[in-house]
Write an enzyme that holds these catalytic residues in place. Structure first.
Site, short mmCIF file in Angstrom:
data_model
loop_
_atom_site.label_atom_id
_atom_site.label_comp_id
_atom_site.label_asym_id
_atom_site.label_seq_id
_atom_site.Cartn_x
_atom_site.Cartn_y
_atom_site.Cartn_z
CG HIS A 46 -11.93 21.92 16.37
ND1 HIS A 46 -12.62 23.10 16.56
CD2 HIS A 46 -10.78 22.03 17.09
CE1 HIS A 46 -11.94 23.88 17.37
NE2 HIS A 46 -10.82 23.25 17.71
CB CYS A 64 -12.48 26.46 14.39
SG CYS A 64 -13.34 25.08 13.58
#
Length: 182
Positions: free
Chosen positions: A30, A120
């Site tokens: 992430h 992301c």
């Protein structure tokens, strides 16, 4: 090549405003962008409300996300991370003031999300460099392409096996019908 130093919520390292933060989740990475004073900006699944990450399979296939400003330690949780401005050799980072201004403007906004085309990592690289890039998406694309090729190969093998089985069955049926005739 220099070793990558990993950090955690209890050992935060020394990120600087505008730095890209790569967080290592059990099955994926992430990405967030460090704003300063312990805060990051990142995208989270729209369906899941306040949680910090794309943790469920449902959220990975989400088409919408919310831009959130959160404490780095809350986003990282029990995972590890490192500062990873890996595209600095390819793209010039925007001035830090511009990165922060653009990031703060987006807080609490709903944005589109796509694992391959707008994830992301794309989000934070767009803020830092003005270019949305993602090696993660390239890796996922290659993985999907490999799976598709493997699936096609398995399908072809299955088709050949089924055809061979059908011909064998036809041959068996023919030989039995010949035996009955004689």
């Amino acid at each position: 090549m220099a070793a990558i130093k990993g950090f955690s919520a209890s050992n935060p390292g020394d990120p600087q405003p505008g730095d890209l933060i790569e967080i290592f989740r059990p099955a994926y990475q992430h990405w967030a962008l460090y704003l300063g004073d312990g805060y990051v900006i990142n995208v989270t699944p729209l369906e899941e409300g306040p949680p910090a990450t794309f943790a469920s399979a449902k959220s990975v296939f989400s088409r919408k996300a919310r831009v959130r400003m959160q404490l780095l330690k809350d986003v990282v949780g029990n995972d590890t991370y490192h500062i990873n401005n890996k595209y600095d050799g390819t793209y010039d980072p925007l001035p830090v003031e511009e990165i922060i201004r653009r990031a703060e403007y987006l807080v609490d906004q709903e944005v589109s999300y796509d694992l391959l085309g707008n994830n992301c990592e794309h989000f934070v690289t767009l803020l830092r460099y003005g270019e949305a890039v993602s090696d993660q998406a390239s890796s996922v694309s290659l993985c999907f392409a490999s799976l598709l090729q493997a699936n096609r190969a398995i399908g072809a093998i299955g088709l050949v096996t089924a055809a061979a089985g059908a011909f064998s069955l036809l041959g068996l049926l023919r030989s039995r019908s010949r035996e009955r005739q004689y």
